[in-house]
Every structure is written in structure tokens, then in C-alpha cells.
Design a protein around this motif. Sequence first.
Motif, PDB file in Angstrom:
ATOM      1  N   ARG A  10      82.350  27.588  44.805  1.00  0.00           N
ATOM      2  CA  ARG A  10      82.578  28.926  44.070  1.00  0.00           C
ATOM      3  C   ARG A  10      83.135  28.654  42.669  1.00  0.00           C
ATOM      4  O   ARG A  10      82.733  29.311  41.603  1.00  0.00           O
ATOM      5  N   ARG A  14      80.995  29.242  39.415  1.00  0.00           N
ATOM      6  CA  ARG A  14      81.457  30.420  38.677  1.00  0.00           C
ATOM      7  C   ARG A  14      80.960  31.412  39.480  1.00  0.00           C
ATOM      8  O   ARG A  14      80.347  32.660  38.889  1.00  0.00           O
ATOM      9  N   PRO A  16      81.230  35.206  40.620  1.00  0.00           N
ATOM     10  CA  PRO A  16      82.236  36.211  40.659  1.00  0.00           C
ATOM     11  C   PRO A  16      82.848  36.644  41.617  1.00  0.00           C
ATOM     12  O   PRO A  16      82.304  36.572  42.889  1.00  0.00           O
ATOM     13  N   GLY A  17      83.961  37.394  41.729  1.00  0.00           N
ATOM     14  CA  GLY A  17      84.651  37.962  42.782  1.00  0.00           C
ATOM     15  C   GLY A  17      83.724  38.888  43.450  1.00  0.00           C
ATOM     16  O   GLY A  17      82.942  39.691  42.515  1.00  0.00           O
TER      17      GLY A  17
END
Length: 63
Positions: A10, A14, A16-17
Motif C-alpha cells: 500500500r 501509494r 489511495p484511501g
Amino acid sequence: MSGFDMEKARNVLRVPGGFAVEIEIAVGRKGDGAHLPPGLLKREHPSGRSPVDDFVVHGFLPE
């Protein structure tokens, strides 16, 4: 595969949420093992997995 770290993936990728890391896959070709140290070479043996051609479609399917 062993050693898969979802949190590290993660961060490195990178992600994303709101998105989740769910799987990992290995992509490439099997080498001859000549570059491996003796300890790792000794662990190499054929797997009992199905050949890729048993589950991958090449080209388009007829209608």
C-alpha cells in the motif's frame, strides 16, 4: 506467496484511501536457476500447479 506485506505494498504503490490491496501476482519467466546460491537452488522443484495453457485463452473466442 509468502512474505507478502499488504501494508508495505500500500505504501510503496501509494494506494489511495478507499482502495484495498487484495492480491499479488508473479509475472515473468522461470529461469534456469544458474544464478541462485546452492541453498536456494536445492529448494527448486516443479510445482503441482496446472500449466498456464489450461486456464488462459489465447486470441479471441469464437462467437
